[in-house]
Design an enzyme around this catalytic site. Structure first.
Site: not given
Length: 245
Positions: A59, A86, A164, A168, A199
């Site tokens: 984790d 990932n 988000y 990144k 996904t």
């Protein structure tokens, strides 16, 4: 046989990348927060003919699990050849610069940025024992400052996810610094956007998962003549793959 650790690999693009690297003859450590879910996936893969895949509990928000995974890999392999960061989360939506609570920013950064730093630093000594170490930080074109500020970018008006995208972009900067610090070694370190992919992350909208996996696998397997310290999105730039930071 080269070895690879993929975080967040029990589903989606991470799982597809694990499949592809297994087919390429690598020993794959399939990182999963849940050992039960990971074991179930590995069983399915083995029944489908995949070999040399083992689930490992990790984790990226919990340093003790990262260290435990590192110690297992050191005991079993002695080193690590490839690290694919990932694991990632999108955070709540909608996500605005004005309205999103700082705690929601923290939750996203804890996985997408701090998680990458934790894992990379913990595994650095094992990677340094590899003859040709590789790190792929799974990124997104949404994390490009240049594209986000360009009104001509096709996604300009809808790819606005403040937490988000910021996480990144921070990871991208970490990639640049990491590649710089290791520039005189055999490391190849790149940020790779797999593209908008079908996904659960996207509500199963976008391109095919095998295409996304191919994009990551390509940079995990580059030779010593390959690039380092670059940002690639073959979906955004099919010609060379490289996009601006």
């Amino acid at each position: 046989m080269k070895s690879v650790l993929i975080t967040g690999a029990n589903k989606g693009i991470g799982l597809e990348t694990a499949k592809q690297l297994s087919k390429n003859g690598l020993f794959v450590y399939l990182g999963s927060r849940s050992i039960e879910k990971g074991n179930a996936i590995v069983k399915e893969l083995q029944e489908a003919g995949y070999r040399n895949i083992k689930v490992i509990s990790i984790d990226v928000t919990k340093p003790d699990t990262i260290l435990s995974a590192r110690n297992i890999i050191e005991e079993e392999r002695g080193h690590l050849d490839i690290l694919i960061n990932n694991a990632g989360v999108s955070g709540i939506v909608p996500q605005t610069a004005v309205g999103t609570d700082v705690n929601d920013f923290k939750d996203v950064f804890d996985v997408n940025f701090y998680g990458v730093v934790r894992v990379t630093q913990t595994f650095m000594d094992l990677l340094q024992k590899s003859a040709e170490p590789r790190i792929v930080n799974v990124s997104t074109s949404v994390g490009s400052l240049s594209l986000q500020s360009n009104p001509d970018w096709p996604a300009y008006d809808f790819a606005k996810f403040a937490a988000y995208a910021s996480s990144k972009a921070a990871m991208n900067m970490y990639t640049v610094h990491l590649a710089y610090e290791l520039r005189d070694s055999n490391f190849k370190i790149n940020a790779v956007c797999p593209g908008y992919t079908k996904t659960d992350f996207t509500g199963y909208n976008g391109g095919e998962v095998d295409t996304a996996g191919n994009r990551i696998t390509k940079y995990a397997l580059i030779d010593q003549n390959g690039p380092t310290g670059k940002f690639f999105s073959e979906e955004s730039n099919p010609e060379t793959g490289e996009i601006p930071w």
